[in-house]
Design a protein around this motif. Structure first.
Motif, mmCIF file in Angstrom:
data_model
loop_
_atom_site.group_PDB
_atom_site.id
_atom_site.type_symbol
_atom_site.label_atom_id
_atom_site.label_comp_id
_atom_site.label_asym_id
_atom_site.label_seq_id
_atom_site.Cartn_x
_atom_site.Cartn_y
_atom_site.Cartn_z
ATOM 1 N N VAL A 1 -17.732 98.532 63.383
ATOM 2 C CA VAL A 1 -16.795 98.001 62.393
ATOM 3 C C VAL A 1 -17.042 96.512 62.179
ATOM 4 C CG1 VAL A 1 -14.357 97.609 61.852
ATOM 5 C CG2 VAL A 1 -15.061 99.743 62.962
ATOM 6 N N ALA A 2 -17.237 95.782 63.266
ATOM 7 C CA ALA A 2 -17.507 94.349 63.139
ATOM 8 C C ALA A 2 -18.754 94.095 62.295
ATOM 9 C CB ALA A 2 -17.661 93.730 64.528
ATOM 10 N N LYS A 3 -19.772 94.951 62.450
ATOM 11 C CA LYS A 3 -21.001 94.784 61.654
ATOM 12 C C LYS A 3 -20.708 94.928 60.165
ATOM 13 C CE LYS A 3 -25.552 94.569 61.062
ATOM 14 N NZ LYS A 3 -25.750 94.954 59.671
ATOM 15 N N VAL A 4 -19.828 95.864 59.812
ATOM 16 C CA VAL A 4 -19.426 96.005 58.405
ATOM 17 C C VAL A 4 -18.849 94.690 57.891
ATOM 18 C CG1 VAL A 4 -17.820 97.157 56.830
ATOM 19 C CG2 VAL A 4 -19.018 98.484 58.585
ATOM 20 N N ASN A 5 -18.023 94.051 58.700
ATOM 21 C CA ASN A 5 -17.377 92.819 58.261
ATOM 22 C C ASN A 5 -18.314 91.617 58.281
ATOM 23 O OD1 ASN A 5 -14.689 93.730 57.617
ATOM 24 N ND2 ASN A 5 -14.420 94.128 59.802
ATOM 25 N N VAL A 6 -19.229 91.588 59.237
ATOM 26 C CA VAL A 6 -20.247 90.528 59.237
ATOM 27 C C VAL A 6 -21.066 90.597 57.962
ATOM 28 C CG1 VAL A 6 -22.394 89.773 60.335
ATOM 29 C CG2 VAL A 6 -20.379 90.273 61.735
ATOM 30 N N ASP A 7 -21.461 91.786 57.570
ATOM 31 C CA ASP A 7 -22.230 91.950 56.333
ATOM 32 C C ASP A 7 -21.374 91.605 55.112
ATOM 33 O OD1 ASP A 7 -24.341 92.778 57.869
ATOM 34 O OD2 ASP A 7 -24.035 94.920 57.495
ATOM 35 N N ARG A 8 -20.130 92.009 55.140
ATOM 36 C CA ARG A 8 -19.233 91.753 54.008
ATOM 37 C C ARG A 8 -19.056 90.257 53.773
ATOM 38 N NH1 ARG A 8 -13.109 94.311 53.392
ATOM 39 N NH2 ARG A 8 -12.647 93.456 51.333
ATOM 40 N N HIS A 9 -19.019 89.492 54.869
ATOM 41 C CA HIS A 9 -18.783 88.049 54.747
ATOM 42 C C HIS A 9 -20.072 87.227 54.817
ATOM 43 C CE1 HIS A 9 -14.373 88.097 54.735
ATOM 44 N NE2 HIS A 9 -14.469 89.134 55.525
ATOM 45 N N HIS A 10 -21.207 87.900 54.905
ATOM 46 C CA HIS A 10 -22.517 87.233 54.842
ATOM 47 C C HIS A 10 -22.660 86.133 55.898
ATOM 48 C CE1 HIS A 10 -22.899 89.392 51.059
ATOM 49 N NE2 HIS A 10 -21.775 88.849 50.643
ATOM 50 N N VAL A 11 -22.273 86.460 57.143
ATOM 51 C CA VAL A 11 -22.384 85.474 58.222
ATOM 52 C C VAL A 11 -23.375 85.926 59.296
ATOM 53 C CG1 VAL A 11 -20.091 84.474 57.870
ATOM 54 C CG2 VAL A 11 -20.352 86.465 59.380
ATOM 55 N N GLY A 12 -24.244 86.859 58.945
ATOM 56 C CA GLY A 12 -25.165 87.427 59.914
ATOM 57 C C GLY A 12 -26.115 86.432 60.547
ATOM 58 N N GLU A 13 -26.484 85.381 59.819
ATOM 59 C CA GLU A 13 -27.401 84.395 60.380
ATOM 60 C C GLU A 13 -26.702 83.483 61.381
ATOM 61 O OE1 GLU A 13 -29.500 82.235 57.438
ATOM 62 O OE2 GLU A 13 -30.463 84.009 56.553
ATOM 63 N N GLN A 14 -25.405 83.390 61.277
ATOM 64 C CA GLN A 14 -24.630 82.483 62.128
ATOM 65 C C GLN A 14 -23.950 83.215 63.278
ATOM 66 O OE1 GLN A 14 -21.464 80.567 59.993
ATOM 67 N NE2 GLN A 14 -20.827 79.292 61.707
ATOM 68 N N LEU A 15 -23.736 84.500 63.127
ATOM 69 C CA LEU A 15 -22.905 85.249 64.073
ATOM 70 C C LEU A 15 -23.715 86.366 64.718
ATOM 71 C CD1 LEU A 15 -19.224 86.308 63.496
ATOM 72 C CD2 LEU A 15 -20.832 87.878 64.557
ATOM 73 N N GLN A 16 -23.678 86.420 66.030
ATOM 74 C CA GLN A 16 -24.381 87.453 66.792
ATOM 75 C C GLN A 16 -23.374 88.419 67.404
ATOM 76 O OE1 GLN A 16 -26.463 86.052 70.237
ATOM 77 N NE2 GLN A 16 -27.332 88.058 70.737
ATOM 78 N N LEU A 17 -23.568 89.709 67.159
ATOM 79 C CA LEU A 17 -22.753 90.736 67.796
ATOM 80 C C LEU A 17 -23.389 91.122 69.121
ATOM 81 C CD1 LEU A 17 -22.026 93.007 64.706
ATOM 82 C CD2 LEU A 17 -20.455 91.372 65.768
ATOM 83 N N CYS A 18 -22.553 91.286 70.144
ATOM 84 C CA CYS A 18 -23.081 91.549 71.476
ATOM 85 C C CYS A 18 -22.218 92.593 72.187
ATOM 86 C CB CYS A 18 -23.102 90.253 72.288
ATOM 87 S SG CYS A 18 -23.667 90.448 73.993
ATOM 88 N N GLN A 19 -22.826 93.725 72.546
ATOM 89 C CA GLN A 19 -22.101 94.695 73.350
ATOM 90 C C GLN A 19 -22.159 94.243 74.801
ATOM 91 O OE1 GLN A 19 -23.505 98.751 73.257
ATOM 92 N NE2 GLN A 19 -22.005 99.407 74.781
ATOM 93 N N SER A 20 -20.991 93.938 75.343
ATOM 94 C CA SER A 20 -20.955 93.390 76.693
ATOM 95 C C SER A 20 -19.551 93.532 77.267
ATOM 96 C CB SER A 20 -21.356 91.905 76.672
ATOM 97 O OG SER A 20 -21.296 91.333 77.961
ATOM 98 N N ASP A 21 -19.480 93.701 78.570
ATOM 99 C CA ASP A 21 -18.216 93.655 79.285
ATOM 100 C C ASP A 21 -17.955 92.193 79.617
ATOM 101 O OD1 ASP A 21 -15.983 94.035 80.810
ATOM 102 O OD2 ASP A 21 -16.948 95.226 82.360
#
Length: 307
Positions: free
Chosen positions: A170-190
């Motif tokens: 879901v977060a990836k959908v919103n990162v793409d929607r707001h065009h912040v992919g170059e600035q924001l890294q998604l990380c699966q982590s505990d």
């Protein structure tokens, strides 16, 4: 519950359907709090969204009549809101945070944190906004806090962390929607587990699970529709918060800050850490249970924060 064929023939206008929906919501005993606070506000949001109209629709248009297909769509959504007790953003797949729209579904919590107000202020006066280079959002869910931080700090790199792969979808959908992919890294982590050990952050912000066991057992149906992984914080609500406090010192820059929302678990936190000088932040638009600690305070209190 009325069906369209049984709906009063007198219902014609936008205002008619807003009033009718609000009455049905009150009659059904719905609970609000996912972007609206009253039956009338929820009804207006539902009707306007269904009609593809803005939330600030000028009052002149509330007298406009609905077509049959529009009436069917409104009534169907009203029926589903009552029958399934789904929060409205799960029906519309849209929620707002810091004035920004976000896609949401049942994989993530509905955005509603007062932390939005802090981001709007760029966390001043507790940080120098121009000096912020690294931000991490722990338990990002829909990505709303992380993405809002990307807007607030355009020169910073933002890491959005979640243990749930489905939430990160879901977060990836919103990162793409707001065009912040170059600035924001998604990380699966505990929490920090998968983040390089040497990485430090000027701001650690988190809205983690903090609902205690007793409150979880009393949640209204609407809140039970949200993922428990994002809500349940253990017997006293502090399972994840304790881990964040224990790990924060090694992850903050020298002048960094930690901001965490703990909601109704604030008294339990103060009781568990009586020697820690939590700063409880105030909000002009409502909300509480958000604390701030500086890196210096965390260093001074390390003996009380380590497990």
């Amino acid at each position: 519950m009325e069906t369209l064929s049984e709906a009063p023939a007198e219902l014609e206008t936008v205002l008619d359907y807003v009033r009718w929906a609000a009455s049905r919501f009150q009659e059904a005993g719905l609970v609000f709090g996912h972007g609206t606070e009253t039956a009338l506000d929820e009804a207006a949001a539902l009707v306007l969204y269904t009609l593809h109209m803005p939330m600030d629709l000028p009052s002149l248009y509330f007298g406009a009549k609905l077509t049959r297909s529009e009436r069917e769509a409104v009534v169907a959504r009203v029926n589903r809101r009552i029958r399934e007790r789904l929060p409205l953003p799960y029906l519309t797949h849209e929620a707002w945070f810091m004035g920004l729209p976000f896609y949401v579904d049942e994989r993530v919590l509905v955005p509603r944190s007062p932390i939005a107000e802090l981001i709007e202020a760029r966390f001043e006066p507790w940080v120098d906004p121009d000096a912020v280079r690294q931000v991490v959002d722990l338990g990002t869910g829909s990505g709303c806090i992380a993405i809002a931080c990307a807007y607030a700090f355009p020169d910073a790199q933002v890491t959005a962390v979640d243990v749930s792969p489905s939430a990160l979808e879901v977060a990836k959908v919103n990162v793409d929607r707001h065009h912040v992919g170059e600035q924001l890294q998604l990380c699966q982590s505990d929490l920090f587990e998968s983040i390089p050990a040497e990485q430090r952050f000027d701001i650690i912000v988190s809205n983690p699970p903090y609902v205690d066991l007793q409150d979880m057992s009393r949640l209204p149906l609407e809140f039970q529709r949200e993922p428990q992984l994002g809500l349940a914080g253990g017997s006293d609500g502090l399972d994840i918060v304790r881990r964040i406090l224990a790990q924060a010192e090694e992850r903050l820059t020298e002048n960094g800050v930690l901001i965490v929302e703990v909601g109704n678990s604030a008294p339990a936190l103060e009781a568990a850490y009586p020697h820690v000088p939590f700063l409880w932040l105030d909000f002009e638009r409502g909300g509480d249970g958000v604390f701030l600690l500086t890196a210096e305070q965390i260093r001074d209190c390390r003996a009380y924060l380590r497990p």
